[in-house]
Design an enzyme around this catalytic site. Structure first.
Site, mmCIF file in Angstrom:
data_model
loop_
_atom_site.group_PDB
_atom_site.id
_atom_site.type_symbol
_atom_site.label_atom_id
_atom_site.label_comp_id
_atom_site.label_asym_id
_atom_site.label_seq_id
_atom_site.Cartn_x
_atom_site.Cartn_y
_atom_site.Cartn_z
ATOM 1 N N ASP A 24 0.907 -1.159 0.016
ATOM 2 C CA ASP A 24 0.040 -0.023 0.090
ATOM 3 C C ASP A 24 0.811 1.295 0.051
ATOM 4 O O ASP A 24 1.953 1.298 0.328
ATOM 5 C CB ASP A 24 -1.041 -0.238 1.397
ATOM 6 C CG ASP A 24 -2.013 0.930 1.221
ATOM 7 O OD1 ASP A 24 -2.419 1.484 -0.044
ATOM 8 O OD2 ASP A 24 -2.543 1.347 2.234
ATOM 9 N N HIS A 41 2.215 3.520 -8.956
ATOM 10 C CA HIS A 41 2.021 2.175 -9.307
ATOM 11 C C HIS A 41 3.072 1.980 -10.087
ATOM 12 O O HIS A 41 3.660 0.489 -9.948
ATOM 13 C CB HIS A 41 0.921 2.118 -10.022
ATOM 14 C CG HIS A 41 -0.654 2.358 -9.314
ATOM 15 N ND1 HIS A 41 -0.612 1.994 -8.142
ATOM 16 C CD2 HIS A 41 -1.709 3.118 -9.649
ATOM 17 C CE1 HIS A 41 -1.926 2.414 -7.675
ATOM 18 N NE2 HIS A 41 -2.458 3.272 -8.331
ATOM 19 N N LEU A 135 9.972 -20.692 -5.179
ATOM 20 C CA LEU A 135 9.135 -19.949 -4.404
ATOM 21 C C LEU A 135 7.875 -20.079 -5.235
ATOM 22 O O LEU A 135 7.622 -20.105 -6.509
ATOM 23 C CB LEU A 135 9.299 -18.460 -4.577
ATOM 24 C CG LEU A 135 8.195 -17.508 -4.071
ATOM 25 C CD1 LEU A 135 8.234 -17.262 -2.664
ATOM 26 C CD2 LEU A 135 8.804 -15.847 -4.527
HETATM 27 C C1 IPE Z 1 -5.309 -2.498 -0.117
HETATM 28 O O1 IPE Z 1 -5.186 -1.397 -0.378
HETATM 29 C C2 IPE Z 1 -5.331 -3.165 -1.589
HETATM 30 C C3 IPE Z 1 -3.999 -3.359 -1.957
HETATM 31 C C4 IPE Z 1 -3.071 -3.096 -1.565
HETATM 32 C C5 IPE Z 1 -4.116 -3.895 -3.341
HETATM 33 P P1 IPE Z 1 -6.206 -0.323 -0.047
HETATM 34 O O2 IPE Z 1 -5.536 1.299 -0.547
HETATM 35 O O3 IPE Z 1 -7.299 -0.449 -1.352
HETATM 36 O O4 IPE Z 1 -6.817 -0.136 1.347
HETATM 37 P P2 IPE Z 1 -7.447 0.705 2.115
HETATM 38 O O5 IPE Z 1 -8.635 1.586 1.152
HETATM 39 O O6 IPE Z 1 -6.463 1.862 2.590
HETATM 40 O O7 IPE Z 1 -8.178 0.139 3.118
HETATM 41 C C1 IPE Z 2 -1.748 0.313 -3.374
HETATM 42 O O1 IPE Z 2 -1.558 1.642 -3.260
HETATM 43 C C2 IPE Z 2 -1.788 -0.100 -4.735
HETATM 44 C C3 IPE Z 2 -3.340 -0.517 -4.968
HETATM 45 C C4 IPE Z 2 -4.212 -0.530 -4.261
HETATM 46 C C5 IPE Z 2 -3.598 -0.970 -6.269
HETATM 47 P P1 IPE Z 2 -2.714 2.686 -3.498
HETATM 48 O O2 IPE Z 2 -3.250 3.341 -4.877
HETATM 49 O O3 IPE Z 2 -3.842 2.253 -2.269
HETATM 50 O O4 IPE Z 2 -1.803 3.936 -2.674
HETATM 51 P P2 IPE Z 2 -2.447 4.990 -1.531
HETATM 52 O O5 IPE Z 2 -2.921 4.025 -0.445
HETATM 53 O O6 IPE Z 2 -3.394 5.823 -2.147
HETATM 54 O O7 IPE Z 2 -1.175 6.010 -1.235
HETATM 55 MG MG MG Z 3 -4.234 2.381 -0.437
#
Ligand code: IPE
Ligand code: IPE
Ligand code: MG
Length: 240
Positions: A24, A41, A135
């Site tokens: 995240d 990303h 893995l």
């Molecule tokens: C969890 O992250 C999903 C992934 C890392 C793919 P999110 O950004 O979607 O989660 P929340 O919204 O902070 O709970």
């Molecule tokens: C995690 O990063 C990747 C996905 C959920 C696809 P985020 O896109 O949730 O990044 P933040 O949480 O907004 O910083």
């Molecule tokens: Mg996120």
């Protein structure tokens, strides 16, 4: 004999057998640099590559990474489309390296929602790496822990299994990856203290490790730190 304690114990028996990661913070990483979220990303993918390689080298048996949640479909179309395109590109690109590193790739989630062109590459990735014995990399995509439980219930009902035949062992046979042991260690980056619908059933006794570091900044040495912290914990599983 050296008296200096080793900083990290990476002997195979001491490693978590299965590590799960909520990758995240890509969006915030980009925001902090005044870049569009998609750049976050892209950077995130580079880290993923590095961490998969590190887990393989260490001898971890299973790594599950949260790439896209079932709730992530609710993000703006532009971001969702970009991510789907990115997955396709990355799988196509990375599979030869996975084979070289003996990594088997599998996907878990409600895959029926994924565009056909992406699914095609995913199937190709699974097929091409199916004999790799190092893995196992599980990519959770269009994944929700609650959906997984609901999907398991549906499969059980469709098979007409009587309720007195259902216990935890039977139930687990209907999860997305029934042969995979539950995660020992769950890592979440970006400082959020929640599991966001990841591996809901499987993480009941998993050790949690959270870092403020955003995913695009997550390094192999932080992974080693997480493993070393994990090794210092006492897992009691409800016993004394
Ligand atoms: C969890 O992250 C999903 C992934 C890392 C793919 P999110 O950004 O979607 O989660 P929340 O919204 O902070 O709970
Ligand atoms: C995690 O990063 C990747 C996905 C959920 C696809 P985020 O896109 O949730 O990044 P933040 O949480 O907004 O910083
Ligand atoms: Mg996120």
């Amino acid at each position: 004999m050296s008296l200096k304690p080793k900083k990290y114990d990476t002997t195979k028996e001491r490693l978590p057998q299965h590590i799960a990661i909520i990758m995240d913070g890509n969006g915030r990483w980009a925001k902090g640099r005044n870049l569009p979220r998609i750049e976050g990303h892209r950077q995130g993918v580079k880290r993923t590559r590095q961490i998969v390689e590190t887990c393989g080298k260490l001898g971890v048996n299973y790594l599950t990474i949260f790439a896209f949640s079932i709730e992530n479909w609710r993000r703006p179309t532009k971001e969702v489309d970009f991510l789907m395109h990115l997955f396709k590109e990355v799988i196509r690109d990375q599979v030869p390296d996975l084979v070289k590193n003996n990594v088997r790739m599998r996907f878990v989630g409600r895959l029926g929602k994924i565009p056909e062109d992406v699914m095609e590459v995913m199937r190709w990735g699974e097929e091409t790496t199916k004999d790799c014995s190092g893995l196992t990399l599980l990519v959770a995509i269009s994944y929700g822990g609650r959906s997984e439980i609901v999907d398991a219930v549906k499969k059980i009902i469709n098979k007409d299994i009587p309720s007195d035949k259902i216990d935890e062992k039977t139930f687990c046979k209907f999860l997305y990856a029934p042969d995979v042991p539950f995660p020992d260690l769950l890592i979440r980056t970006s400082g959020e203290y929640r599991v966001s619908n990841f591996l809901t059933y499987q993480t009941a006794y998993t050790e949690l490790w959270v870092t403020k570091t955003l995913w695009p900044d997550f390094t192999p040495s932080l992974l080693l730190k997480a493993i070393s912290d994990y090794q210092k914990r006492e897992r009691r599983f409800g016993e004394v």
